[in-house]
Design a protein around this motif. Sequence first.
Motif, mmCIF file in Angstrom:
data_model
loop_
_atom_site.group_PDB
_atom_site.id
_atom_site.type_symbol
_atom_site.label_atom_id
_atom_site.label_comp_id
_atom_site.label_asym_id
_atom_site.label_seq_id
_atom_site.Cartn_x
_atom_site.Cartn_y
_atom_site.Cartn_z
ATOM 1 N N LEU A 97 0.855 -1.237 0.087
ATOM 2 C CA LEU A 97 -0.224 0.010 -0.172
ATOM 3 C C LEU A 97 0.831 1.167 -0.100
ATOM 4 N N LEU A 102 0.747 4.133 -2.729
ATOM 5 C CA LEU A 102 0.406 5.493 -2.560
ATOM 6 C C LEU A 102 1.609 6.312 -3.197
ATOM 7 N N PHE A 158 -2.433 4.034 -5.740
ATOM 8 C CA PHE A 158 -3.462 4.092 -4.677
ATOM 9 C C PHE A 158 -3.828 5.412 -4.299
ATOM 10 N N LYS A 159 -4.986 5.540 -3.668
ATOM 11 C CA LYS A 159 -5.503 6.890 -3.056
ATOM 12 C C LYS A 159 -6.262 6.615 -2.006
ATOM 13 N N PHE A 160 -5.957 6.827 -0.737
ATOM 14 C CA PHE A 160 -6.966 6.736 0.298
ATOM 15 C C PHE A 160 -6.230 7.620 1.704
ATOM 16 N N LEU A 161 -7.136 7.791 2.652
ATOM 17 C CA LEU A 161 -6.687 8.795 3.470
ATOM 18 C C LEU A 161 -6.109 8.220 4.957
ATOM 19 N N ASP A 162 -6.681 6.792 5.112
ATOM 20 C CA ASP A 162 -6.074 6.300 6.526
ATOM 21 C C ASP A 162 -4.537 5.779 6.212
ATOM 22 N N HIS A 201 -5.323 0.448 6.898
ATOM 23 C CA HIS A 201 -5.918 0.037 5.629
ATOM 24 C C HIS A 201 -5.482 -1.512 5.382
ATOM 25 N N GLY A 208 -11.897 1.466 -2.630
ATOM 26 C CA GLY A 208 -11.425 1.921 -1.380
ATOM 27 C C GLY A 208 -10.367 2.439 -1.547
ATOM 28 N N LEU A 209 -9.367 1.946 -2.528
ATOM 29 C CA LEU A 209 -7.894 2.372 -2.836
ATOM 30 C C LEU A 209 -7.600 3.228 -4.032
ATOM 31 N N GLY A 210 -9.011 3.691 -4.497
ATOM 32 C CA GLY A 210 -8.866 4.582 -5.720
ATOM 33 C C GLY A 210 -8.575 3.814 -7.046
ATOM 34 N N TRP A 211 -8.633 2.609 -7.061
ATOM 35 C CA TRP A 211 -8.359 1.545 -7.880
ATOM 36 C C TRP A 211 -9.288 1.730 -9.095
#
Length: 192
Positions: free
Chosen positions: A136, A140, A145-149, A154, A187-190
């Motif tokens: 992950l 990033l 991938f794109k996520f905030l936590d 994750h 959720g990963l922006g995938w």
Amino acid sequence: MTELNPTNQQILHYAGHFLQCRGYNGFSYKDISQKLGIKNASIHHYYPKKEDLVAALLEERRKNLAISIAQMMESKKSAREQLQYYFDYALQEFDEGKCICPPGSVIIDFQELPEKVKNQDILLLDDILEWLANVLQNGLEQGEFKFLDTVESHSEMIVETLMGARLLSSIKGRKTLVRSIFSIKLGLGWRD
């Protein structure tokens, strides 16, 4: 660990299958011996107690995971390719009738398990989580991938989702696992 001759490999194979289909308390040496056409004593020769067998099996899974990770790193697979490998592996095991992932196969009985089994299970789970966190993080950094936590939370969410989805899929069918994988990807922006 005992050298893995063909009989030992078959013992581990069937133990793994039964463990992932029935859980720790759902199989015995008799189940394995019947599949192999050998006596229970032959299994006890390699693994005096069931805890020895299951601990060795989980340790073997850790070694196989390390080999797979090294091969992916050597071939310079992207974060998405590595994560897809994990999803494909979960689907393949489900298709083989293994509705529980290796570390999840002992969770229901975890508090009652011998310490050596608990320790190997925790080590396997930690190895998976560490690998996922690295995947992950690389994803990033590479913009895959794109996520905030955090990558740690994750990666835990991914493992939790797949564990639950595999169990639910054993009742609701493969489509449940496929949908869960799709949700993880979202959720990963995938976007494929």
